[in-house]
Design an enzyme around this catalytic site. Structure first.
Site, PDB file in Angstrom:
ATOM      1  N   ASN A  96       0.845  -1.201   0.000  1.00 47.75           N
ATOM      2  CA  ASN A  96       0.000   0.000   0.000  1.00 47.75           C
ATOM      3  C   ASN A  96       0.872   1.239   0.000  1.00 47.75           C
ATOM      4  OD1 ASN A  96      -2.433   1.548   0.308  1.00 47.75           O
ATOM      5  ND2 ASN A  96      -1.985   1.773   2.491  1.00 47.75           N
ATOM      6  N   HIS A 127       0.756   5.228   1.193  1.00 47.83           N
ATOM      7  CA  HIS A 127      -0.047   6.060   2.103  1.00 47.83           C
ATOM      8  C   HIS A 127       0.596   7.442   2.213  1.00 47.83           C
ATOM      9  CE1 HIS A 127      -2.871   6.888   5.297  1.00 47.83           C
ATOM     10  NE2 HIS A 127      -1.870   7.437   5.967  1.00 47.83           N
ATOM     11  N   SER A 140       4.621   6.932   2.563  1.00 44.29           N
ATOM     12  CA  SER A 140       5.156   5.627   2.976  1.00 44.29           C
ATOM     13  C   SER A 140       4.603   4.525   2.068  1.00 44.29           C
ATOM     14  CB  SER A 140       4.723   5.281   4.407  1.00 44.29           C
ATOM     15  OG  SER A 140       5.068   6.300   5.307  1.00 44.29           O
ATOM     16  N   ASP A 147      -2.915   0.443   8.056  1.00 39.42           N
ATOM     17  CA  ASP A 147      -1.718   1.276   7.818  1.00 39.42           C
ATOM     18  C   ASP A 147      -0.574   0.969   8.790  1.00 39.42           C
ATOM     19  OD1 ASP A 147      -3.020   2.548   5.712  1.00 39.42           O
ATOM     20  OD2 ASP A 147      -3.794   4.152   6.993  1.00 39.42           O
TER      21      ASP A 147
HETATM   22  C1  GAR Z   1      -2.493   8.745  -3.295  1.00 39.38           C
HETATM   23  O1  GAR Z   1      -2.063   9.986  -2.792  1.00 39.38           O
HETATM   24  C2  GAR Z   1      -2.330   7.674  -2.234  1.00 39.38           C
HETATM   25  O2  GAR Z   1      -1.246   7.892  -1.379  1.00 39.38           O
HETATM   26  C3  GAR Z   1      -3.618   7.813  -1.480  1.00 39.38           C
HETATM   27  O3  GAR Z   1      -4.585   8.034  -2.482  1.00 39.38           O
HETATM   28  C4  GAR Z   1      -3.990   8.753  -3.556  1.00 39.38           C
HETATM   29  C5  GAR Z   1      -4.356   8.076  -4.856  1.00 39.38           C
HETATM   30  O4  GAR Z   1      -3.937   8.825  -5.955  1.00 39.38           O
HETATM   31  N1  GAR Z   1      -3.924   6.625  -0.724  1.00 39.38           N
HETATM   32  C6  GAR Z   1      -4.463   6.624   0.478  1.00 39.38           C
HETATM   33  O5  GAR Z   1      -4.808   7.652   1.048  1.00 39.38           O
HETATM   34  C7  GAR Z   1      -4.651   5.266   1.107  1.00 39.38           C
HETATM   35  N2  GAR Z   1      -5.005   5.378   2.474  1.00 39.38           N
HETATM   36  P1  GAR Z   1      -4.013   8.223  -7.434  1.00 39.38           P
HETATM   37  O6  GAR Z   1      -5.410   7.611  -7.599  1.00 39.38           O
HETATM   38  O7  GAR Z   1      -3.826   9.421  -8.326  1.00 39.38           O
HETATM   39  O8  GAR Z   1      -2.915   7.209  -7.576  1.00 39.38           O
END
Ligand code: GAR
Length: 215
Positions: free
Chosen positions: A110, A112, A139, A148
């Site tokens: 994942n 995060h 991370s 997480d």
């Molecule tokens: C990213 O910033 C990722 O870190 C976050 O969602 C976004 C997805 O962007 N994930 C989380 O918050 C998971 N808890 P994307 O769809 O443009 O790749």
């Protein structure tokens, strides 16, 4: 060339991390094959990106399921059918049940948007600003049953400047994310990074601290 690692990429929205992984594969920086892109959201823009690159897509719409158990069983069944080496959560905004995680033990990664263990969960940028943090970050970790909280593989931090808004942190963070997932996946593909019984090894040594992403 060695055999590519196989991936299933799970998304919920924009899919910019998916795009970065696709581009790393297409430019030869990452020796991997994306077996499927799965979304819980039929409107996810990442599905458009996947289709443009002729990837197999599958929507399991969470609106169609009234229990997490049932949803995760369907997802699990599908992923068992394609049996990827790794399941990549690239902005997949659902919590996975312990039964699902057990079924793919040590194969789920994942990304995060925080310096875990700080700011688990949602709205990490806003919470960091509210607490007047001077550093925030990204991370990549192995997924375990606790949200997480699995072993952290790679972290990048960046400065929070006076006057920054959520969008500023998000822009800085996402730009790092796009480099970090391809990096971790390519270490896995090269076997520089290995996972044994829930422990992460880098160059054969047990990873006791997250690797700091150089940027
Ligand atoms: C990213 O910033 C990722 O870190 C976050 O969602 C976004 C997805 O962007 N994930 C989380 O918050 C998971 N808890 P994307 O769809 O443009 O790749």
């Amino acid at each position: 060339m060695t055999k590519p690692i196989t991936l299933a990429i799970l998304i919920s929205g924009n899919g910019s991390n998916l795009q970065a992984i696709i581009e790393a594969i297409e430019t030869g920086q990452l020796n991997a094959e994306i077996k499927a892109v799965v979304s819980n959201n039929p409107e996810a823009y990442g599905l458009v990106r996947a289709t443009r690159h002729n990837l197999h897509t599958w929507v399991i719409n969470d609106q169609d399921y009234n229990s997490r158990k049932h949803y995760d069983e369907v997802l699990r069944h599908y992923l068992e059918t394609i049996d990827p080496d790794y399941i990549v959560l690239a902005g997949f905004m659902r919590i996975l049940s312990p039964g699902f995680i057990d079924a793919f033990e040590h194969r789920i990664l994942n990304i995060h948007p925080s310096l875990l263990p700080a700011y688990k969960g949602l709205n990490t940028y806003q919470r960091a600003l509210d607490n007047a943090e001077t550093q925030h970050g990204v991370s990549i970790h192995l997924v375990t049953a606790e949200l997480d909280a699995g072993p952290i593989i790679l972290q990048a931090s960046y400065a929070v400047e006076a006057g920054d808004r959520v969008e500023d942190l998000q822009r800085r963070g996402i730009q790092l994310e796009h480099q970090m997932f391809p990096q971790v996946l390519s270490w896995l593909s090269d076997k520089r990074l290995t996972i044994k019984e829930g422990q992460v090894f880098y160059d054969q040594a047990l990873l006791e601290q997250p690797i700091q992403f150089d940027h």
